[in-house]
Design a protein around this motif. Structure first.
Motif, PDB file in Angstrom:
ATOM      1  N   HIS A  87      -4.615  10.278   1.342  1.00 42.84           N
ATOM      2  CA  HIS A  87      -3.612  11.746   1.377  1.00 42.84           C
ATOM      3  C   HIS A  87      -2.197  11.607   0.548  1.00 42.84           C
ATOM      4  O   HIS A  87      -1.697  12.221  -0.116  1.00 42.84           O
ATOM      5  N   PHE A  88      -1.538  10.238   1.247  1.00 43.34           N
ATOM      6  CA  PHE A  88      -0.245  10.184   0.625  1.00 43.34           C
ATOM      7  C   PHE A  88      -0.214   9.851  -0.921  1.00 43.34           C
ATOM      8  O   PHE A  88       0.361  10.578  -1.687  1.00 43.34           O
ATOM      9  N   TRP A  89      -1.217   9.419  -1.325  1.00 41.69           N
ATOM     10  CA  TRP A  89      -1.152   8.912  -2.648  1.00 41.69           C
ATOM     11  C   TRP A  89      -1.613  10.144  -3.833  1.00 41.69           C
ATOM     12  O   TRP A  89      -1.630   9.874  -4.956  1.00 41.69           O
ATOM     13  N   GLU A  90      -2.462  11.049  -2.928  1.00 42.57           N
ATOM     14  CA  GLU A  90      -3.079  12.185  -3.694  1.00 42.57           C
ATOM     15  C   GLU A  90      -2.033  12.922  -4.626  1.00 42.57           C
ATOM     16  O   GLU A  90      -2.098  13.498  -5.576  1.00 42.57           O
ATOM     17  N   ARG A  91      -0.867  12.985  -4.055  1.00 42.81           N
ATOM     18  CA  ARG A  91       0.437  13.521  -4.538  1.00 42.81           C
ATOM     19  C   ARG A  91       1.260  13.199  -5.556  1.00 42.81           C
ATOM     20  O   ARG A  91       2.124  13.509  -6.485  1.00 42.81           O
ATOM     21  N   SER A  92       0.908  11.609  -5.936  1.00 46.38           N
ATOM     22  CA  SER A  92       1.308  10.772  -6.968  1.00 46.38           C
ATOM     23  C   SER A  92       0.989  11.132  -8.328  1.00 46.38           C
ATOM     24  O   SER A  92      -0.139  11.266  -8.469  1.00 46.38           O
ATOM     25  N   VAL A 115       0.709  -1.229  -0.043  1.00 45.72           N
ATOM     26  CA  VAL A 115      -0.064   0.017  -0.042  1.00 45.72           C
ATOM     27  C   VAL A 115       0.641   1.181   0.065  1.00 45.72           C
ATOM     28  O   VAL A 115       0.206   2.213  -0.339  1.00 45.72           O
ATOM     29  N   LYS A 116       2.176   1.108   0.422  1.00 43.11           N
ATOM     30  CA  LYS A 116       3.014   2.242   0.492  1.00 43.11           C
ATOM     31  C   LYS A 116       4.095   2.384  -0.771  1.00 43.11           C
ATOM     32  O   LYS A 116       4.592   3.044  -0.886  1.00 43.11           O
ATOM     33  N   ARG A 117       4.196   1.603  -1.629  1.00 44.69           N
ATOM     34  CA  ARG A 117       4.776   1.391  -2.795  1.00 44.69           C
ATOM     35  C   ARG A 117       3.791   1.580  -4.093  1.00 44.69           C
ATOM     36  O   ARG A 117       4.577   1.938  -5.299  1.00 44.69           O
ATOM     37  N   GLU A 127      -5.719   4.795   8.963  1.00 51.05           N
ATOM     38  CA  GLU A 127      -5.009   4.309   7.922  1.00 51.05           C
ATOM     39  C   GLU A 127      -5.318   4.651   6.224  1.00 51.05           C
ATOM     40  O   GLU A 127      -4.358   4.991   5.792  1.00 51.05           O
ATOM     41  N   ASP A 128      -6.706   4.307   6.196  1.00 51.98           N
ATOM     42  CA  ASP A 128      -6.875   4.467   4.770  1.00 51.98           C
ATOM     43  C   ASP A 128      -6.898   6.200   4.337  1.00 51.98           C
ATOM     44  O   ASP A 128      -6.317   6.266   3.325  1.00 51.98           O
TER      45      ASP A 128
END
Length: 195
Positions: A49-54, A18-20, A43-44
């Protein structure tokens, strides 16, 4: 997994986390809506939020993982589908209704198809090895975050600090250049430090 061996790759996707990989994350998150264990809500939200920047997020909803109807899994990570259903596939579609399922089962029985065959459960599947995933190459090359949204480094000395914003790609290239320069120096034999 035979395809991985044939291609000289690891048996399973090295980005299956989920973090890669955003596709892995979104697929796992959606499975919670289909009756599987849900990712903890906090966590979801953090992962979303983490993947919004990808820059690897799907540009339109047509490319995003989705569950359509009761059991049509579309654009899923093949690693998630394998873990849940036993097939390396990006799409699974259940039969439209019991009539279609019954007709298919009659045909399968008539053809003496093993009850282990996927057609007993699914109307259609689209097989996919992880190396065929549209995100595999960009992830393998270190992509994933828009310029300036990747890691930030703060270098401080004697009360002064400088902050660097680098993409993962830029960081990888910088490390490669530094390593290359170090190796040239080392090979030249000039390893003595001057006083």
């Amino acid at each position: 997994m035979q395809k991985s061996t044939k291609l000289g790759l690891t048996p399973r996707c090295p980005f299956a986390s989920v973090k890669r990989c955003p596709q892995y994350y979104q697929s796992l998150s959606l499975l919670g809506l289909a009756g599987s264990t849900k990712i903890d809500q906090e966590e979801d939200e953090r992962l979303e939020h983490f993947w919004e920047r990808s820059d690897l997020r799907p540009p339109t909803e047509e490319y995003a993982p989705a569950i359509l109807g009761d059991a049509h899994f579309s654009n899923f990570c093949p690693e998630i589908i394998y873990d849940q259903f036993g097939y390396f596939s990006s799409h699974l579609r259940d039969y439209s209704d019991e009539i279609d399922r019954s007709i298919a089962r009659q045909k399968l029985e008539k053809l003496d198809i093993s009850d282990k065959h996927w057609r007993w459960r699914w109307e259609s599947i689209r097989s996919m090895h992880y190396s065929e995933c549209p995100l595999y190459s960009p992830l393998r090359e270190g992509g994933g975050f828009r310029e300036g949204s990747g890691p930030q480094f703060k270098l401080g000395f004697l009360g002064m600090s400088i902050q660097f914003k680098l993409s993962w790609h830029d960081l990888r290239d910088w490390i490669a250049r530094q390593w290359s320069g170090f190796m040239r120096l080392f090979r030249s034999g000039d390893t003595q430090l001057e006083p």
